[in-house]
Design a protein around this motif. Structure first.
Motif, PDB file in Angstrom:
ATOM      1  N   SER A 120     -35.505  76.884  95.444  1.00 41.63           N
ATOM      2  CA  SER A 120     -35.247  77.773  94.321  1.00 41.63           C
ATOM      3  C   SER A 120     -36.061  77.321  93.118  1.00 41.63           C
ATOM      4  O   SER A 120     -36.312  76.130  92.929  1.00 41.63           O
ATOM      5  CB  SER A 120     -33.755  77.740  93.975  1.00 41.63           C
ATOM      6  N   GLY A 121     -36.450  78.265  92.295  1.00 44.35           N
ATOM      7  CA  GLY A 121     -37.024  77.933  90.996  1.00 44.35           C
ATOM      8  C   GLY A 121     -35.912  77.440  90.086  1.00 44.35           C
ATOM      9  O   GLY A 121     -34.744  77.424  90.476  1.00 44.35           O
ATOM     10  N   PRO A 122     -36.245  77.021  88.843  1.00 36.16           N
ATOM     11  CA  PRO A 122     -35.216  76.506  87.940  1.00 36.16           C
ATOM     12  C   PRO A 122     -34.143  77.540  87.597  1.00 36.16           C
ATOM     13  O   PRO A 122     -32.995  77.194  87.360  1.00 36.16           O
ATOM     14  CB  PRO A 122     -35.990  76.103  86.683  1.00 36.16           C
ATOM     15  N   SER A 123     -34.535  78.806  87.578  1.00 37.26           N
ATOM     16  CA  SER A 123     -33.569  79.846  87.229  1.00 37.26           C
ATOM     17  C   SER A 123     -33.415  80.784  88.426  1.00 37.26           C
ATOM     18  O   SER A 123     -34.376  81.410  88.856  1.00 37.26           O
ATOM     19  CB  SER A 123     -34.075  80.618  86.007  1.00 37.26           C
ATOM     20  N   ALA A 124     -32.202  80.853  88.971  1.00 39.61           N
ATOM     21  CA  ALA A 124     -31.977  81.610  90.211  1.00 39.61           C
ATOM     22  C   ALA A 124     -30.982  82.738  89.985  1.00 39.61           C
ATOM     23  O   ALA A 124     -30.129  82.664  89.111  1.00 39.61           O
ATOM     24  CB  ALA A 124     -31.450  80.671  91.292  1.00 39.61           C
ATOM     25  N   PHE A 125     -31.099  83.760  90.808  1.00 39.13           N
ATOM     26  CA  PHE A 125     -30.123  84.854  90.823  1.00 39.13           C
ATOM     27  C   PHE A 125     -29.166  84.655  91.990  1.00 39.13           C
ATOM     28  O   PHE A 125     -29.565  84.189  93.052  1.00 39.13           O
ATOM     29  CB  PHE A 125     -30.812  86.202  90.999  1.00 39.13           C
ATOM     30  N   LEU A 126     -27.937  85.046  91.777  1.00 40.25           N
ATOM     31  CA  LEU A 126     -26.940  84.998  92.854  1.00 40.25           C
ATOM     32  C   LEU A 126     -26.091  86.272  92.775  1.00 40.25           C
ATOM     33  O   LEU A 126     -25.333  86.466  91.807  1.00 40.25           O
ATOM     34  CB  LEU A 126     -26.064  83.741  92.688  1.00 40.25           C
ATOM     35  N   THR A 127     -26.239  87.137  93.766  1.00 38.03           N
ATOM     36  CA  THR A 127     -25.442  88.368  93.773  1.00 38.03           C
ATOM     37  C   THR A 127     -24.006  88.051  94.156  1.00 38.03           C
ATOM     38  O   THR A 127     -23.761  87.483  95.227  1.00 38.03           O
ATOM     39  CB  THR A 127     -26.043  89.412  94.740  1.00 38.03           C
ATOM     40  N   VAL A 128     -23.068  88.368  93.276  1.00 38.17           N
ATOM     41  CA  VAL A 128     -21.654  88.067  93.549  1.00 38.17           C
ATOM     42  C   VAL A 128     -20.855  89.340  93.798  1.00 38.17           C
ATOM     43  O   VAL A 128     -19.782  89.301  94.401  1.00 38.17           O
ATOM     44  CB  VAL A 128     -21.004  87.264  92.391  1.00 38.17           C
ATOM     45  N   GLN A 129     -21.380  90.446  93.343  1.00 35.68           N
ATOM     46  CA  GLN A 129     -20.630  91.703  93.390  1.00 35.68           C
ATOM     47  C   GLN A 129     -21.647  92.802  93.561  1.00 35.68           C
ATOM     48  O   GLN A 129     -22.762  92.704  93.058  1.00 35.68           O
ATOM     49  CB  GLN A 129     -19.874  91.833  92.063  1.00 35.68           C
ATOM     50  N   GLU A 130     -21.285  93.819  94.304  1.00 34.05           N
ATOM     51  CA  GLU A 130     -22.189  94.966  94.447  1.00 34.05           C
ATOM     52  C   GLU A 130     -21.410  96.252  94.334  1.00 34.05           C
ATOM     53  O   GLU A 130     -20.217  96.306  94.622  1.00 34.05           O
ATOM     54  CB  GLU A 130     -22.897  94.940  95.800  1.00 34.05           C
ATOM     55  N   GLY A 131     -22.107  97.291  93.942  1.00 34.26           N
ATOM     56  CA  GLY A 131     -21.516  98.618  93.928  1.00 34.26           C
ATOM     57  C   GLY A 131     -20.770  98.910  92.643  1.00 34.26           C
ATOM     58  O   GLY A 131     -20.570  98.042  91.791  1.00 34.26           O
ATOM     59  N   CYS A 132     -20.371 100.161  92.525  1.00 32.20           N
ATOM     60  CA  CYS A 132     -19.730 100.578  91.282  1.00 32.20           C
ATOM     61  C   CYS A 132     -18.776 101.723  91.551  1.00 32.20           C
ATOM     62  O   CYS A 132     -19.106 102.658  92.277  1.00 32.20           O
ATOM     63  CB  CYS A 132     -20.814 101.016  90.296  1.00 32.20           C
ATOM     64  N   ASP A 133     -17.568 101.613  90.959  1.00 29.88           N
ATOM     65  CA  ASP A 133     -16.565 102.674  91.079  1.00 29.88           C
ATOM     66  C   ASP A 133     -16.415 103.459  89.783  1.00 29.88           C
ATOM     67  O   ASP A 133     -15.463 104.213  89.617  1.00 29.88           O
ATOM     68  CB  ASP A 133     -15.175 102.078  91.370  1.00 29.88           C
ATOM     69  N   LYS A 134     -17.317 103.250  88.819  1.00 31.57           N
ATOM     70  CA  LYS A 134     -17.094 103.806  87.490  1.00 31.57           C
ATOM     71  C   LYS A 134     -17.538 105.262  87.381  1.00 31.57           C
ATOM     72  O   LYS A 134     -17.027 106.001  86.557  1.00 31.57           O
ATOM     73  CB  LYS A 134     -17.826 102.967  86.439  1.00 31.57           C
ATOM     74  N   PHE A 135     -18.515 105.650  88.154  1.00 33.18           N
ATOM     75  CA  PHE A 135     -18.982 107.038  88.163  1.00 33.18           C
ATOM     76  C   PHE A 135     -19.289 107.581  86.769  1.00 33.18           C
ATOM     77  O   PHE A 135     -18.784 108.630  86.378  1.00 33.18           O
ATOM     78  CB  PHE A 135     -17.997 107.955  88.896  1.00 33.18           C
ATOM     79  N   CYS A 136     -20.112 106.874  86.022  1.00 31.18           N
ATOM     80  CA  CYS A 136     -20.665 107.469  84.807  1.00 31.18           C
ATOM     81  C   CYS A 136     -21.428 108.712  85.268  1.00 31.18           C
ATOM     82  O   CYS A 136     -22.081 108.690  86.316  1.00 31.18           O
ATOM     83  CB  CYS A 136     -21.602 106.480  84.116  1.00 31.18           C
ATOM     84  N   THR A 137     -21.335 109.786  84.484  1.00 31.82           N
ATOM     85  CA  THR A 137     -21.769 111.088  85.024  1.00 31.82           C
ATOM     86  C   THR A 137     -23.285 111.219  85.189  1.00 31.82           C
ATOM     87  O   THR A 137     -23.758 112.160  85.821  1.00 31.82           O
ATOM     88  CB  THR A 137     -21.265 112.238  84.124  1.00 31.82           C
ATOM     89  N   TYR A 138     -24.044 110.273  84.615  1.00 34.23           N
ATOM     90  CA  TYR A 138     -25.510 110.343  84.728  1.00 34.23           C
ATOM     91  C   TYR A 138     -26.043 109.467  85.854  1.00 34.23           C
ATOM     92  O   TYR A 138     -27.231 109.506  86.159  1.00 34.23           O
ATOM     93  CB  TYR A 138     -26.158 109.873  83.399  1.00 34.23           C
ATOM     94  N   CYS A 139     -25.213 108.645  86.479  1.00 28.84           N
ATOM     95  CA  CYS A 139     -25.707 107.472  87.217  1.00 28.84           C
ATOM     96  C   CYS A 139     -25.624 107.625  88.737  1.00 28.84           C
ATOM     97  O   CYS A 139     -24.618 108.072  89.284  1.00 28.84           O
ATOM     98  CB  CYS A 139     -24.914 106.249  86.780  1.00 28.84           C
ATOM     99  N   VAL A 140     -26.673 107.184  89.424  1.00 31.14           N
ATOM    100  CA  VAL A 140     -26.720 107.265  90.899  1.00 31.14           C
ATOM    101  C   VAL A 140     -26.135 106.037  91.581  1.00 31.14           C
ATOM    102  O   VAL A 140     -25.939 106.052  92.799  1.00 31.14           O
ATOM    103  CB  VAL A 140     -28.171 107.421  91.427  1.00 31.14           C
ATOM    104  N   VAL A 141     -25.908 104.971  90.818  1.00 34.18           N
ATOM    105  CA  VAL A 141     -25.537 103.702  91.458  1.00 34.18           C
ATOM    106  C   VAL A 141     -24.313 103.817  92.385  1.00 34.18           C
ATOM    107  O   VAL A 141     -24.333 103.289  93.496  1.00 34.18           O
ATOM    108  CB  VAL A 141     -25.356 102.585  90.401  1.00 34.18           C
ATOM    109  N   PRO A 142     -23.234 104.520  91.978  1.00 34.21           N
ATOM    110  CA  PRO A 142     -22.088 104.604  92.893  1.00 34.21           C
ATOM    111  C   PRO A 142     -22.455 105.255  94.237  1.00 34.21           C
ATOM    112  O   PRO A 142     -21.793 104.998  95.242  1.00 34.21           O
ATOM    113  CB  PRO A 142     -21.079 105.467  92.121  1.00 34.21           C
ATOM    114  N   TYR A 143     -23.506 106.067  94.236  1.00 38.29           N
ATOM    115  CA  TYR A 143     -23.930 106.730  95.479  1.00 38.29           C
ATOM    116  C   TYR A 143     -24.916 105.861  96.275  1.00 38.29           C
ATOM    117  O   TYR A 143     -24.890 105.869  97.495  1.00 38.29           O
ATOM    118  CB  TYR A 143     -24.566 108.096  95.172  1.00 38.29           C
ATOM    119  N   THR A 144     -25.798 105.147  95.566  1.00 37.69           N
ATOM    120  CA  THR A 144     -26.806 104.359  96.303  1.00 37.69           C
ATOM    121  C   THR A 144     -26.301 102.979  96.689  1.00 37.69           C
ATOM    122  O   THR A 144     -26.710 102.425  97.703  1.00 37.69           O
ATOM    123  CB  THR A 144     -28.097 104.185  95.485  1.00 37.69           C
ATOM    124  N   ARG A 145     -25.438 102.390  95.860  1.00 34.26           N
ATOM    125  CA  ARG A 145     -24.959 101.027  96.157  1.00 34.26           C
ATOM    126  C   ARG A 145     -23.532 101.037  96.683  1.00 34.26           C
ATOM    127  O   ARG A 145     -23.009  99.993  97.086  1.00 34.26           O
ATOM    128  CB  ARG A 145     -25.042 100.140  94.905  1.00 34.26           C
TER     129      ARG A 145
END
Ligand code: 5AD
Ligand code: SF4
Length: 445
Positions: free
Chosen positions: A152-177
């Motif tokens: 790893s480099g000095p600064s790493a990413f770690l995915t802990v959570q995925e997806g979204c249940d918020k359904f903001c009316t403009y956003c595709v994330v709840p459908y794609t993730r």
């Protein structure tokens, strides 16, 4: 769908677009291909396999995929004259997989963000003449199937959570993730330990709604993101913890308190508000108001007065009037963001806002975006200037352009350059001596 036989690819390149989670996914895909014996193509060399790890959040991001596919077909000829194999991953693959397969014969693999553990097998199938699409959404299977992390480099990413249940009316994330899922506590502690052993000194916890993460700790107690941060802070060689992106409604008391108690939790918070007018926020289905947002910031600042705030903004949401837009400018002035991202509203197929009345003309959006960005830039520069005179730690991330110059990040996520004899991954103490709009210079103390 069948294609002709091609030799199994030996080299690959993963190109990630969009958010930090795509960067994380891209790294994991590279690790998967590496575990199968493939190697990353050297800079300037044509790869046998190109993985386009795509973003679907705004229209322009999607258009880029099709233009990239066209360009790779034309330009990226290898020594033997053949074009590389193309795999499309990420959120465009999830949303438009069938269409890509139909439109672009050069694409042999389409794999969604929850299925990319299947990438090596799909690439092997493609080499044997079988194009395939995989866009199922059982996210849990993916993480279990990924190889263990090593370097790893000095600064790493770690995915802990995925997806979204918020359904903001403009956003595709709840459908794609897909729906919100939290990775198990024990898996995350293990992955973090491996990252630290591999050289990470800072870990940024990632999630579309990262502060909605919850899990059971080693004693079986249900904990939120603050509980995870506390567990990671116990790793001696891990010096810094960050997290992004947060939703205002998931900012729990425990997480706010952690900002006052955990030294390793950096004083930076990306907390998108999107707009500064309550009618617009309601139409966006944001489930917070400007007032509740400002009161939340007050509570965070009470425990961590120096916290740097960041946000996301959308201008020209359907029906947004000039005076409603001015409310956003007022909110920006009230908060004084240290940095922020701002976008023109982009109608996304299948989202409620795409068919709302009163879509705002492009020229109006352009003009509003310019005014908003001018205000945000002004605040960013002011925040940087206010940091001059402070002494702080900088995590050294890479060499600068000048001989003897190094670059790293301040606790407030500002880029800092300084002259020193330093090592990548070390922590140095600097006095911030000068500030530009996008970076600061420091002097070693
Ligand atoms: N149009 C413009 N911006 C959008 N975002 C999400 N969906 C859209 C859209 N349809 C922005 C939001 C979000 C960020 C990741 O992208 O500001 O927080
Ligand atoms: Fe999209 Fe809203 Fe979920 Fe953020 S909170 S990912 S903007 S739906």
């Amino acid at each position: 769908m069948a294609t002709s036989l091609t030799p199994a690819p030996k080299t690959f390149r993963v190109k990630s677009f969009g958010c930090q989670m795509n960067v994380y996914d891209g790294e994991r895909m590279a690790e998967l291909l590496g575990a199968e014996g493939m190697t990353a193509a050297a800079d300037g060399e044509d790869a046998d396999l190109i993985v386009l790890n795509t973003c679907h959040i705004r229209e322009r991001a999607t258009e880029k995929v099709y233009s990239d596919i066209g360009r790779i077909g034309k330009d990226s000829r290898r020594a033997d004259g053949s074009a590389p194999m193309i795999a499309v991953a990420g959120c465009v693959a999830q949303a438009e997989g069938e269409e890509i397969m139909a439109r672009a014969p050069s694409v042999k693999v389409v794999v969604g963000p929850q299925s990319y553990h299947r990438l090596p097998a799909m690439v092997a199938d493609a080499a044997a003449g079988k194009r395939s699409t995989e866009t199922d959404m059982p996210a849990e299977a993916k993480f279990a199937a990924l190889p263990k992390r090593r370097k790893s480099g000095p600064s790493a990413f770690l995915t802990v959570q995925e997806g979204c249940d918020k359904f903001c009316t403009y956003c595709v994330v709840p459908y794609t993730r897909g729906a919100e899922i939290s990775r198990p506590f024990a898996d995350l502690v293990e992955e973090a330990k491996l990252l630290v052993a591999g050289g990470a000194r800072e870990i940024t916890l990632l999630g579309q709604n990262v502060n909605a993460w919850s899990g059971e700790d080693e004693k079986g107690r249900v904990v939120g993101l603050d509980g995870l941060a506390r567990a990671l802070a116990a790793e001696p060689d891990l010096k810094r913890i960050r997290y992004t992106t947060s939703h205002p409604n998931d900012m729990t008391d425990g997480l706010i308190a952690a900002h006052g108690e955990l030294d390793k939790l950096m004083p930076f918070l990306h907390l998108p508000v999107q707009a500064g007018n309550d009618r617009v926020l309601k139409a966006m289905n944001r489930s917070h108001t400007t007032d509740s947002y400002l009161r939340l910031l007050e509570r965070i600042r009470a425990v961590r007065p120096d916290i740097a705030l960041s946000g996301d903004f959308i201008v020209g949401f359907p029906g947004e009037t000039e005076s409603e837009f001015q409310d956003t400018l007022r909110l920006v002035d009230a908060v004084g963001y240290a940095q922020a991202f701002s976008f023109k509203y982009s109608p996304r197929p299948g989202t409620p806002a795409a068919t709302m009345a009163d879509q705002v003309p492009a020229s109006v959006m352009d003009e509003r975006l310019q005014r908003l960005q001018a205000a945000l830039n002004r605040h960013q520069h002011a925040f940087n200037k206010a940091s001059v005179g402070k002494t702080c730690d900088v995590l050294v991330e890479r060499k600068g352009k000048l001989p003897g110059q190094w670059l790293g990040k301040s606790p407030w996520l500002q880029s800092v350059h300084f002259m020193a004899d330093a090592d990548i991954g070390s922590m140095v103490t600097v006095e911030l001596v000068d500030a530009g709009p996008n970076s600061l210079s420091g002097r070693l103390v």
